[in-house]
Design a protein around this motif. Structure first.
Motif, PDB file in Angstrom:
ATOM      1  N   SER A  74       0.860  -1.221   0.499  1.00  0.00           N
ATOM      2  CA  SER A  74      -0.240   0.054   0.230  1.00  0.00           C
ATOM      3  C   SER A  74       1.185   1.605  -0.303  1.00  0.00           C
ATOM      4  CB  SER A  74      -0.924   0.326   1.145  1.00  0.00           C
ATOM      5  OG  SER A  74      -0.053   0.426   2.245  1.00  0.00           O
ATOM      6  N   THR A  75       1.911   1.306   0.088  1.00  0.00           N
ATOM      7  CA  THR A  75       3.053   2.392   0.217  1.00  0.00           C
ATOM      8  C   THR A  75       2.883   3.287  -1.597  1.00  0.00           C
ATOM      9  OG1 THR A  75       5.493   1.026  -0.273  1.00  0.00           O
ATOM     10  CG2 THR A  75       4.200   1.807   1.924  1.00  0.00           C
ATOM     11  N   GLY A  76       3.046   2.184  -2.374  1.00  0.00           N
ATOM     12  CA  GLY A  76       2.974   2.632  -3.812  1.00  0.00           C
ATOM     13  C   GLY A  76       4.551   3.304  -3.921  1.00  0.00           C
ATOM     14  N   LYS A  77       5.216   2.839  -3.251  1.00  0.00           N
ATOM     15  CA  LYS A  77       7.260   3.249  -3.451  1.00  0.00           C
ATOM     16  C   LYS A  77       8.304   2.032  -3.157  1.00  0.00           C
ATOM     17  CE  LYS A  77       7.552   5.798   1.073  1.00  0.00           C
ATOM     18  NZ  LYS A  77       7.852   6.627   1.585  1.00  0.00           N
ATOM     19  N   PRO A  78       9.088   1.819  -3.594  1.00  0.00           N
ATOM     20  CA  PRO A  78       9.646   1.080  -3.147  1.00  0.00           C
ATOM     21  C   PRO A  78      10.380   1.419  -1.410  1.00  0.00           C
ATOM     22  CG  PRO A  78      11.186   2.275  -4.908  1.00  0.00           C
ATOM     23  CD  PRO A  78       9.841   2.955  -4.263  1.00  0.00           C
ATOM     24  N   VAL A  79       9.721  -0.022  -1.683  1.00  0.00           N
ATOM     25  CA  VAL A  79      10.607  -0.440  -0.093  1.00  0.00           C
ATOM     26  C   VAL A  79      11.848  -1.916   0.238  1.00  0.00           C
ATOM     27  CG1 VAL A  79       9.748  -1.865   2.264  1.00  0.00           C
ATOM     28  CG2 VAL A  79       8.350  -0.044   1.087  1.00  0.00           C
ATOM     29  N   ALA A  80      12.881  -1.250   1.107  1.00  0.00           N
ATOM     30  CA  ALA A  80      13.529  -2.589   1.050  1.00  0.00           C
ATOM     31  C   ALA A  80      13.243  -3.027   2.065  1.00  0.00           C
ATOM     32  CB  ALA A  80      14.881  -1.381   1.277  1.00  0.00           C
ATOM     33  N   GLY A  81      12.738  -3.222   3.229  1.00  0.00           N
ATOM     34  CA  GLY A  81      12.109  -3.915   4.301  1.00  0.00           C
ATOM     35  C   GLY A  81      11.355  -3.182   4.897  1.00  0.00           C
ATOM     36  N   LEU A  82      11.571  -4.316   6.569  1.00  0.00           N
ATOM     37  CA  LEU A  82      11.202  -3.209   7.471  1.00  0.00           C
ATOM     38  C   LEU A  82      12.156  -3.004   8.340  1.00  0.00           C
ATOM     39  CD1 LEU A  82       7.762  -2.902   9.429  1.00  0.00           C
ATOM     40  CD2 LEU A  82       8.459  -5.361   9.550  1.00  0.00           C
ATOM     41  N   ARG A  83      11.965  -1.842   9.377  1.00  0.00           N
ATOM     42  CA  ARG A  83      13.073  -1.904  10.055  1.00  0.00           C
ATOM     43  C   ARG A  83      12.624  -2.654  11.863  1.00  0.00           C
ATOM     44  NH1 ARG A  83      17.631   0.089  10.747  1.00  0.00           N
ATOM     45  NH2 ARG A  83      17.967   0.561   8.469  1.00  0.00           N
ATOM     46  N   ILE A  84      13.201  -2.602  11.661  1.00  0.00           N
ATOM     47  CA  ILE A  84      12.753  -3.485  13.366  1.00  0.00           C
ATOM     48  C   ILE A  84      13.433  -2.790  14.714  1.00  0.00           C
ATOM     49  CG2 ILE A  84      11.546  -4.442  15.158  1.00  0.00           C
ATOM     50  CD1 ILE A  84      11.181  -6.728  12.870  1.00  0.00           C
ATOM     51  N   ARG A  85      13.518  -1.455  15.182  1.00  0.00           N
ATOM     52  CA  ARG A  85      14.582  -1.192  16.142  1.00  0.00           C
ATOM     53  C   ARG A  85      14.238  -1.156  18.102  1.00  0.00           C
ATOM     54  NH1 ARG A  85      16.150   3.412  13.477  1.00  0.00           N
ATOM     55  NH2 ARG A  85      17.408   2.540  12.581  1.00  0.00           N
ATOM     56  N   VAL A  86      15.397  -1.227  18.487  1.00  0.00           N
ATOM     57  CA  VAL A  86      14.278  -1.485  20.107  1.00  0.00           C
ATOM     58  C   VAL A  86      15.133   0.099  20.576  1.00  0.00           C
ATOM     59  CG1 VAL A  86      15.066  -1.908  22.366  1.00  0.00           C
ATOM     60  CG2 VAL A  86      14.798  -3.060  20.219  1.00  0.00           C
ATOM     61  N   GLU A  87      14.509   0.594  21.308  1.00  0.00           N
ATOM     62  CA  GLU A  87      14.722   2.786  21.225  1.00  0.00           C
ATOM     63  C   GLU A  87      14.700   2.516  22.583  1.00  0.00           C
ATOM     64  OE1 GLU A  87      12.097   4.761  18.730  1.00  0.00           O
ATOM     65  OE2 GLU A  87      13.729   4.274  18.086  1.00  0.00           O
ATOM     66  N   GLY A  88      14.941   3.355  23.269  1.00  0.00           N
ATOM     67  CA  GLY A  88      14.498   4.066  24.831  1.00  0.00           C
ATOM     68  C   GLY A  88      13.665   4.492  24.627  1.00  0.00           C
ATOM     69  N   GLY A  89      12.666   4.452  25.719  1.00  0.00           N
ATOM     70  CA  GLY A  89      11.888   4.664  25.502  1.00  0.00           C
ATOM     71  C   GLY A  89      10.219   4.110  26.319  1.00  0.00           C
ATOM     72  N   GLY A  90       9.019   4.316  26.216  1.00  0.00           N
ATOM     73  CA  GLY A  90       7.970   3.465  27.003  1.00  0.00           C
ATOM     74  C   GLY A  90       8.089   3.630  28.852  1.00  0.00           C
ATOM     75  N   CYS A  91       6.423   2.364  29.090  1.00  0.00           N
ATOM     76  CA  CYS A  91       6.586   2.853  30.330  1.00  0.00           C
ATOM     77  C   CYS A  91       8.108   1.897  31.439  1.00  0.00           C
ATOM     78  CB  CYS A  91       5.651   2.148  31.234  1.00  0.00           C
ATOM     79  SG  CYS A  91       4.301   2.225  30.010  1.00  0.00           S
ATOM     80  N   SER A  92       8.527   0.738  30.882  1.00  0.00           N
ATOM     81  CA  SER A  92       9.489  -0.138  31.443  1.00  0.00           C
ATOM     82  C   SER A  92      11.372   0.284  30.575  1.00  0.00           C
ATOM     83  CB  SER A  92       9.262  -1.725  30.500  1.00  0.00           C
ATOM     84  OG  SER A  92       8.206  -2.076  31.069  1.00  0.00           O
ATOM     85  N   GLY A  93      10.896   1.404  29.656  1.00  0.00           N
ATOM     86  CA  GLY A  93      12.561   2.030  29.270  1.00  0.00           C
ATOM     87  C   GLY A  93      13.153   1.788  28.313  1.00  0.00           C
ATOM     88  N   LEU A  94      12.567   0.615  27.313  1.00  0.00           N
ATOM     89  CA  LEU A  94      12.893   0.400  25.830  1.00  0.00           C
ATOM     90  C   LEU A  94      11.840   0.128  25.703  1.00  0.00           C
ATOM     91  CD1 LEU A  94      15.936  -2.101  26.671  1.00  0.00           C
ATOM     92  CD2 LEU A  94      15.601  -0.007  25.744  1.00  0.00           C
ATOM     93  N   LYS A  95      11.151   0.163  24.105  1.00  0.00           N
ATOM     94  CA  LYS A  95      10.173  -0.179  23.533  1.00  0.00           C
ATOM     95  C   LYS A  95      11.272  -0.091  22.091  1.00  0.00           C
ATOM     96  CE  LYS A  95      10.383   4.930  21.467  1.00  0.00           C
ATOM     97  NZ  LYS A  95       9.124   5.767  22.184  1.00  0.00           N
ATOM     98  N   TYR A  96       9.476  -0.826  21.079  1.00  0.00           N
ATOM     99  CA  TYR A  96      10.267  -1.393  20.093  1.00  0.00           C
ATOM    100  C   TYR A  96       9.238   0.129  18.950  1.00  0.00           C
ATOM    101  CZ  TYR A  96       9.638  -5.618  22.265  1.00  0.00           C
ATOM    102  OH  TYR A  96      10.393  -6.559  23.221  1.00  0.00           O
ATOM    103  N   SER A  97      10.413  -0.346  17.396  1.00  0.00           N
ATOM    104  CA  SER A  97      10.574   1.058  16.577  1.00  0.00           C
ATOM    105  C   SER A  97      10.277   0.072  15.386  1.00  0.00           C
ATOM    106  CB  SER A  97      11.548   2.180  16.985  1.00  0.00           C
ATOM    107  OG  SER A  97      10.916   2.809  15.627  1.00  0.00           O
ATOM    108  N   LEU A  98       9.038   0.880  14.232  1.00  0.00           N
ATOM    109  CA  LEU A  98       9.393  -0.594  12.720  1.00  0.00           C
ATOM    110  C   LEU A  98       9.178   0.851  11.767  1.00  0.00           C
ATOM    111  CD1 LEU A  98       5.901  -2.864  13.864  1.00  0.00           C
ATOM    112  CD2 LEU A  98       8.488  -3.566  14.347  1.00  0.00           C
TER     113      LEU A  98
END
Length: 107
Positions: A18-42
């Protein structure tokens, strides 16, 4: 390293188409934040970054940076749809604690 359920694969494929543009992939990252200190970023990425680990999950490319990789080892990602809403969920064997909403964790 990371397992995607059939529901997660279907959702990612749907989002990519549904993006309508080229996609190399889905980035999954763990970064600081959220209630417990770490959160997922997609994020869908048009190109990978230098040093990314490329993980093939049945034709879906996951892009993982070196800092996030150890925290994502063994993770299962699912996509759930319910009356409360829809979204990705994570089962992380590395987590020592997580918050009630399930969106953040500690290691």
């Amino acid at each position: 390293m990371i397992t995607l359920t059939e529901s997660a694969k279907s959702a990612v494929t749907r989002f990519i188409s549904s993006t309508g543009k080229p996609v190399a992939g889905l980035r999954i990252r763990v970064e600081g934040g959220g209630c417990s200190g770490l959160k997922y970023s997609l994020k869908l990425e048009e190109a990978g970054a230098e040093g990314d680990q490329l993980i093939d999950c049945d034709g879906i490319t996951l892009l993982v940076d070196d800092a996030s990789a150890p925290l994502l080892n063994g993770v299962t990602m699912d996509f759930v749809e319910s009356m409360e809403g829809s979204g990705f969920t994570f089962v992380n064997p590395n987590a020592t604690n997580s918050c009630g909403c399930g969106k953040s964790f500690a290691c």
